[in-house]
Design a protein around this motif. Structure first.
Motif, mmCIF file in Angstrom:
data_model
loop_
_atom_site.group_PDB
_atom_site.id
_atom_site.type_symbol
_atom_site.label_atom_id
_atom_site.label_comp_id
_atom_site.label_asym_id
_atom_site.label_seq_id
_atom_site.Cartn_x
_atom_site.Cartn_y
_atom_site.Cartn_z
ATOM 1 N N PHE A 1 52.682 56.779 61.201
ATOM 2 C CA PHE A 1 53.460 55.580 60.866
ATOM 3 C C PHE A 1 53.912 54.761 62.066
ATOM 4 O O PHE A 1 54.140 53.563 61.946
ATOM 5 N N TYR B 1 51.068 51.369 64.636
ATOM 6 C CA TYR B 1 51.818 50.144 64.309
ATOM 7 C C TYR B 1 52.471 49.585 65.569
ATOM 8 O O TYR B 1 52.400 48.388 65.860
ATOM 9 N N VAL C 1 63.843 51.783 62.241
ATOM 10 C CA VAL C 1 63.259 52.293 60.997
ATOM 11 C C VAL C 1 63.415 53.814 61.007
ATOM 12 O O VAL C 1 62.454 54.558 61.227
ATOM 13 N N ASN D 1 53.261 47.865 54.848
ATOM 14 C CA ASN D 1 52.911 48.043 56.261
ATOM 15 C C ASN D 1 51.617 48.839 56.371
ATOM 16 O O ASN D 1 51.352 49.720 55.551
HETATM 17 N N1 UDP Z 1 57.628 50.436 63.162
HETATM 18 C C1 UDP Z 1 56.512 51.229 63.081
HETATM 19 N N2 UDP Z 1 55.878 51.342 61.875
HETATM 20 C C2 UDP Z 1 56.289 50.702 60.773
HETATM 21 C C3 UDP Z 1 57.438 49.889 60.853
HETATM 22 C C4 UDP Z 1 58.082 49.766 62.063
HETATM 23 O O1 UDP Z 1 56.083 51.801 64.067
HETATM 24 O O2 UDP Z 1 55.655 50.831 59.719
HETATM 25 C C5 UDP Z 1 58.306 50.299 64.477
HETATM 26 C C6 UDP Z 1 57.603 49.209 65.291
HETATM 27 O O3 UDP Z 1 57.704 49.501 66.656
HETATM 28 C C7 UDP Z 1 58.431 48.009 64.911
HETATM 29 C C8 UDP Z 1 59.839 48.590 64.887
HETATM 30 O O4 UDP Z 1 59.646 49.886 64.318
HETATM 31 O O5 UDP Z 1 58.300 46.957 65.839
HETATM 32 C C9 UDP Z 1 60.848 47.799 64.096
HETATM 33 O O6 UDP Z 1 60.354 47.510 62.806
HETATM 34 P P1 UDP Z 1 60.994 46.380 61.891
HETATM 35 O O7 UDP Z 1 60.392 46.484 60.541
HETATM 36 O O8 UDP Z 1 62.475 46.479 61.999
HETATM 37 O O9 UDP Z 1 60.491 45.066 62.628
HETATM 38 P P2 UDP Z 1 60.692 43.487 62.288
HETATM 39 O O10 UDP Z 1 60.845 43.360 60.806
HETATM 40 O O11 UDP Z 1 61.887 43.024 63.082
HETATM 41 O O12 UDP Z 1 59.411 42.902 62.789
#
Ligand code: UDP
Length: 342
Positions: free
Chosen positions: A118, A122, A142, A239
Motif C-alpha cells: 500500500f 504509491y 494515513v 487508490n
Molecule cells: N499513501 C500511500 N498509499 C496510499 C495513500 C497514501 O502510500 O494509498 C501515502 C503517500 O505517501 C501519500 C501520503 O500517504 O502521499 C498521504 O496521503 P493522502 O491521501 O493524505 O494525500 P493527499 O490526499 O494529501 O494527496
C-alpha cells in the motif's frame, strides 16, 4: 484615509488568501486580492461540468477537521453536507480493500506486506522518491489501524463538504465591500510600494529569485473523463497499489451534492510529476526525511521581507490541509493586528 484604514494587497485568492482578505476587510482595511489564475479558490476550485457533475479541478478536496474555531469561521460563508470520506485500494488481483489499512485489510494481505503493497509503490509515484527518503509524517497521514474502522479520516469530529461547492464558499468569503478581487493578474514586486502591507501566497523561493536554490514541489496531472455508465467505483476514491504512474481515481458523483446524472459519470485520475513537468504548478511541498528542503526554506524564511508576510502552502512551504490553511491564515491575520505597525 483614516489611520486605521490601510491598503492591503493579498497575492493569491485561494483559501489562505481569502481568509486573510476577509479578516483585514473586517478590521476596516481596504483589500485588493490578485490571482494569476482566472478563478478564485486556488486549488480548491470546483465547477459543475456539462453533465451536471461537480468536478474539483485540482483533485479531491475533502474537508475534515477537529478545529471548532475553523468550522465556526467557515460556517459564516457556507452550509455543509455531511460526508465521511471512504477509500478503497485496488489490489493486483482486482479486489478492493479498505484504506487506510485496517484490521480486515491487513489480515487479507498479511501484516508483513502492508508497507510494500500500500505504501511503497504509491509513495514512489506520488513523490518520486523511495519511502525511506520521505519524512515519515507524510505516510502517517494515513495511519495503519488494528480495528475495523473504514473512514479515511477516522479521528476528525467535523467532516463535510460545502453545500454549494468550494468556489462558492470562497466567493462568499471574498464578498465584502472593502475587498476587490482582480483575476488573471500577475504579482509584481513594485506592488509592495503601492500598498501598506502585502500577504503573499506565492512560492517564497520564487519571490527571492531562488537565491538559496529552488524548493522542490510535486505536481499532479489530472486526467478527467466522462463515461456513459451510471457508476464505476465502489467508493468515491480508489487508490492504486500498482506501479503504473497513476495514484488514484475519484468518481465525483459519489460525493454528496456533486450531481445526479443517471446515465453518465465523470472520473478524474491523478498522475503525479515534478512541478517543472506541469507548467510550474506547485501542489505539494516535498518533506524529505533528511530535512534538507525544510532547511532551505528556513533560509528563505530568515530573509528580510519588508512589508510582506508569506501565507499558504507555497508561501510557508508546508503541506497544509484546508482546515490548517484556514487556521494558519486566521492566526497570521490575528497576530498581525497585534504586531502591525499601524
Ligand atoms: N499513501 C500511500 N498509499 C496510499 C495513500 C497514501 O502510500 O494509498 C501515502 C503517500 O505517501 C501519500 C501520503 O500517504 O502521499 C498521504 O496521503 P493522502 O491521501 O493524505 O494525500 P493527499 O490526499 O494529501 O494527496
Amino acid at each position: 484615509m483614516s489611520m486605521s484604514c490601510k491598503k492591503i494587497l493579498v497575492v493569491g485568492a485561494g483559501l489562505s488568501g481569502a481568509v486573510v482578505a476577509r479578516e483585514m476587510a473586517e478590521k476596516g482595511h481596504q483589500v485588493t486580492v490578485i490571482d494569476k489564475r482566472n478563478h478564485v479558490a486556488g486549488n480548491a476550485y470546483d465547477f459543475v461540468n456539462e453533465y451536471g457533475i461537480r468536478v474539483h479541478q485540482y483533485g479531491p478536496h475533502l474537508f475534515h477537521t477537529s478545529n471548532d474555531k475553523v468550522v465556526a469561521w467557515l460556517s459564516r460563508f457556507t452550509e455543509w453536507l455531511p460526508y465521511q470520506h471512504k477509500v478503497k485500494a485496488l489490489l493486483a488481483d482486482g479486489r478492493h480493500v479498505t484504506l487506510p489499512v485496517n484490521k480486515e485489510t491487513s489480515e487479507l494481505v498479511g501484516k508483513e506486506n502492508v508497507l510494500d503493497i500500500f505504501f511503497r509503490p504509491y509513495t514512489q509515484k506520488m513523490w518520486g522518491v523511495e519511502l525511506e527518503d520521505l519524512d515519515p509524517t507524510i505516510r502517517q497521514r494515513v495511519p495503519i489501524r488494528d480495528d475495523l474502522n473504514e473512514l479515511y479520516f477516522p479521528n476528525d469530529t467535523f467532516q463535510a463538504l460545502p453545500k454549494a461547492g468550494y468556489t462558492q464558499m470562497v466567493k462568499n468569503i471574498l464578498d465584502h465591500e472593502r475587498i476587490q478581487v482582480q483575476l488573471s493578474v500577475a504579482y509584481d514586486k513594485r506592488m509592495n510600494t503601492e500598498h501598506d502591507w502585502v500577504f503573499n501566497a506565492m512560492p517564497i523561493d520564487e519571490y527571492f529569485d531562488f537565491k538559496h536554490g529552488p524548493l522542490p514541489y510535486r505536481s499532479i496531472k489530472f486526467h478527467t473523463t466522462t463515461v456513459p455508465i451510471p457508476k464505476v467505483l465502489p467508493t468515491a476514491t480508489v487508490n492504486f497499489t500498482h506501479s503504473e504512474p497513476f495514484t488514484r481515481t475519484t468518481e465525483w458523483q459519489l460525493l454528496p451534492g456533486h450531481g445526479k446524472n443517471p446515465a453518465y459519470t465523470t472520473l478524474t485520475t491523478e498522475e503525479p510529476c515534478d512541478y517543472k513537468d506541469n507548467h510550474m504548478e506547485r501542489y505539494y511541498p516535498v518533506k524529505d526525511s533528511g530535512g534538507e528542503n525544510l532547511a532551505r526554506y528556513r533560509r528563505y524564511e530568515a530573509e528580510p521581507k519588508g512589508n510582506v508576510t508569506f501565507i499558504g502552502r507555497c508561501g510557508l512551504y508546508a503541506y497544509l490541509d484546508m482546515h490548517q490553511a484556514v487556521s494558519s491564515a486566521l492566526s497570521i491575520s490575528q497576530g498581525f493586528q497585534k504586531v502591525s505597525p499601524f
